[in-house]
Scaffold this motif. Structure first.
Motif, mmCIF file in Angstrom:
data_model
loop_
_atom_site.group_PDB
_atom_site.id
_atom_site.type_symbol
_atom_site.label_atom_id
_atom_site.label_comp_id
_atom_site.label_asym_id
_atom_site.label_seq_id
_atom_site.Cartn_x
_atom_site.Cartn_y
_atom_site.Cartn_z
ATOM 1 N N UNK A 52 -34.757 49.302 -14.848
ATOM 2 C CA UNK A 52 -33.383 49.780 -14.671
ATOM 3 C C UNK A 52 -32.432 48.601 -14.517
ATOM 4 N N UNK A 53 -32.864 47.566 -13.805
ATOM 5 C CA UNK A 53 -32.037 46.363 -13.682
ATOM 6 C C UNK A 53 -31.809 45.740 -15.053
ATOM 7 N N UNK A 54 -32.827 45.717 -15.874
ATOM 8 C CA UNK A 54 -32.714 45.156 -17.227
ATOM 9 C C UNK A 54 -31.742 45.981 -18.063
ATOM 10 N N UNK A 55 -31.629 47.283 -17.790
ATOM 11 C CA UNK A 55 -30.762 48.146 -18.601
ATOM 12 C C UNK A 55 -29.285 47.915 -18.324
ATOM 13 N N UNK A 56 -28.948 47.237 -17.234
ATOM 14 C CA UNK A 56 -27.542 46.963 -16.939
ATOM 15 C C UNK A 56 -26.919 46.038 -17.968
ATOM 16 N N UNK A 78 -31.286 56.956 -23.435
ATOM 17 C CA UNK A 78 -30.718 57.600 -22.248
ATOM 18 C C UNK A 78 -30.567 56.605 -21.099
ATOM 19 N N UNK A 79 -31.547 55.725 -20.972
ATOM 20 C CA UNK A 79 -31.490 54.726 -19.906
ATOM 21 C C UNK A 79 -30.286 53.807 -20.082
ATOM 22 N N UNK A 80 -30.048 53.326 -21.292
ATOM 23 C CA UNK A 80 -28.955 52.388 -21.513
ATOM 24 C C UNK A 80 -27.594 53.069 -21.536
#
Length: 189
Positions: A52-56, A78-80
């Motif tokens: 999730x941190x990487x998706x920021x 969806x995550x991004x």
């Protein structure tokens, strides 16, 4: 001895464990909360929070890195799009683990793991919405009084019309009873 071995093997081989955590992470991102055993929930938190941190940071490299972990295009999208926008200003701690009752079959400790920003009960949005609905400003009250007086004036004729309508059926009900009584008298004669 387990010196320096920090992650829980969960009684599985490395490939099975990685596949299971990838599937659980995909389910968590899709459904925003899942119920699982406490040990798996703790292992999933360690697995999914760096993702999730990487998706920021929405770059091609970070998307490919996340896809290498999740192996699901729809979940990565969806995550991004959705999840990254919700957690943009949160400095970590994206998931919450809530312990549940033990499972009936094998008495395993169960837990609910969820994304913090998607919970309406504990979220900041719910508390802010409650405060907005309960607090009243003085200027708003003055503005509200003027339209309320107009509404009361408009409501008065409507109330009078309702009273007339209610009174009319009562008169009609008494009128039919009188002819019925006359018919009964005629039948007796």
């Amino acid at each position: 001895m387990r010196h320096g071995k920090k992650h829980n093997h969960l009684g599985r081989t490395t490939s099975h464990r990685k596949a299971m955590l990838a599937n659980m992470a995909s389910s968590l991102i899709t459904h925003k909360r899942i119920t699982t055993t406490l040990a798996k929930a703790k292992a999933l938190r360690v697995y999914v929070e760096p993702i999730i941190t990487k998706s920021k940071n929405d770059t091609t490299h970070s998307r490919r890195t996340v896809f290498a972990y999740l192996q699901n295009k729809e979940v990565v999208t969806e995550l991004f799009r959705d999840v990254a926008a919700k957690v943009a200003n949160r400095p970590g701690g994206y998931t919450r683990i809530i312990k549940l009752n033990n499972r009936l079959g094998d008495n395993a400790e169960m837990a609910l793991i969820e994304l913090v920003d998607y919970n309406e009960v504990y979220g900041k949005d719910a508390a802010a919405a409650e405060k907005k609905t309960t607090r009243r400003g003085r200027s708003k009250a003055k503005k509200a009084d003027a339209p309320a007086a107009e509404v009361k004036e408009e409501a008065a004729p409507v109330a009078e019309a309702k009273e007339e309508v209610e009174a009319a059926p009562v008169a009609e009900e008494t009128a039919p009873e009188a002819p019925a009584a006359d018919d009964a008298e005629e039948q007796k004669a």
